[in-house]
Scaffold this motif. Sequence first.
Motif, mmCIF file in Angstrom:
data_model
loop_
_atom_site.group_PDB
_atom_site.id
_atom_site.type_symbol
_atom_site.label_atom_id
_atom_site.label_comp_id
_atom_site.label_asym_id
_atom_site.label_seq_id
_atom_site.Cartn_x
_atom_site.Cartn_y
_atom_site.Cartn_z
ATOM 1 N N TYR A 4 1.048 5.613 5.574
ATOM 2 C CA TYR A 4 0.657 4.796 4.530
ATOM 3 C C TYR A 4 1.700 5.250 3.472
ATOM 4 O O TYR A 4 2.424 4.342 2.631
ATOM 5 C CB TYR A 4 -0.781 5.129 4.140
ATOM 6 C CG TYR A 4 -1.713 4.322 4.929
ATOM 7 C CD1 TYR A 4 -1.535 3.146 5.271
ATOM 8 C CD2 TYR A 4 -3.140 4.665 5.136
ATOM 9 C CE1 TYR A 4 -2.245 2.371 6.205
ATOM 10 C CE2 TYR A 4 -4.009 4.117 5.956
ATOM 11 C CZ TYR A 4 -3.707 2.963 6.262
ATOM 12 O OH TYR A 4 -4.593 2.101 7.135
ATOM 13 N N SER A 32 -2.534 -4.115 -0.287
ATOM 14 C CA SER A 32 -4.004 -4.299 -0.518
ATOM 15 C C SER A 32 -4.670 -4.066 0.943
ATOM 16 O O SER A 32 -5.955 -3.662 0.827
ATOM 17 C CB SER A 32 -4.311 -5.989 -0.552
ATOM 18 O OG SER A 32 -3.879 -6.678 0.456
ATOM 19 N N THR A 33 -3.921 -3.803 1.903
ATOM 20 C CA THR A 33 -4.349 -3.203 3.261
ATOM 21 C C THR A 33 -4.577 -1.833 3.359
ATOM 22 O O THR A 33 -5.239 -1.216 4.362
ATOM 23 C CB THR A 33 -3.629 -3.793 4.447
ATOM 24 O OG1 THR A 33 -2.414 -3.264 4.451
ATOM 25 C CG2 THR A 33 -3.708 -5.350 4.468
ATOM 26 N N ILE A 34 -3.935 -1.257 2.461
ATOM 27 C CA ILE A 34 -4.089 0.250 2.382
ATOM 28 C C ILE A 34 -5.364 0.850 1.385
ATOM 29 O O ILE A 34 -5.401 0.073 0.234
ATOM 30 C CB ILE A 34 -2.777 0.912 1.822
ATOM 31 C CG1 ILE A 34 -1.731 0.484 2.651
ATOM 32 C CG2 ILE A 34 -2.830 2.449 1.442
ATOM 33 C CD1 ILE A 34 -0.220 0.875 2.342
#
Length: 232
Positions: A4, A32-34
């Motif tokens: 990440y 936004s997916t992290i």
Amino acid sequence: MNSYANYIETIIEHEPENKLLEASALYSQSFSTIPEMTYYKTLERMCKKGILVHLTKGLYYRPKNTRFGTVPISEKDIVDHYIKDNQGIVVGYRLFNQKGLTTQISKRVEVLSSAVPGKKKNIHNIYVMNISISLTPETIPIIETLEILQNYKSIEDINNTALAAYMKDFARHYADEATVYVLKNRKYKKSTIAFLESFLNYFKVENTLNQFLSSLSSYAIPDIEEFYESVL
């Protein structure tokens, strides 16, 4: 976790140097997916490594590094971020000076912008206030003029001759519909509106500003005829 962080660093390192980065907007756009906590922890580590600089809450930039050292983000870079693409305008003493109304200039830069989240943002000597009005060639001169008239009594070393010429030109190009739109969407003092109306009436320019005023009230504004007599 490391993957990440590596991904976040890779994306941010492709951002232009000395470009203002709004952390929340960047997160929504690219990360936004992290997990949000991971994102902000990574930004914190990037600042410690000198990859990023934290300006103020929620604002960062990637510094420009040269063989002479690091070049920090400039006042112009920050202001441009908020006024580009007709998102904002500079007001306050920078406006008064630019219009030739005073030779005084302040270190403080005041900006009205639709690009600032929330009501306001302070970045060093730059004060950005939110404005929800659509900024166009019609509305910008109106907002500038209202800002000038609202601050008339407090502008140091004001050049009334220059103001008289400025208002004569403004009256010549006056747009009532655009002015009403501005006044319905941004709050100005009644005395400021009355001051503007007096200038327009002096030049016999039709307007509907009386809808924002009370016929039972008197406003503490200069007498426009005396004002023009004093500068002739």
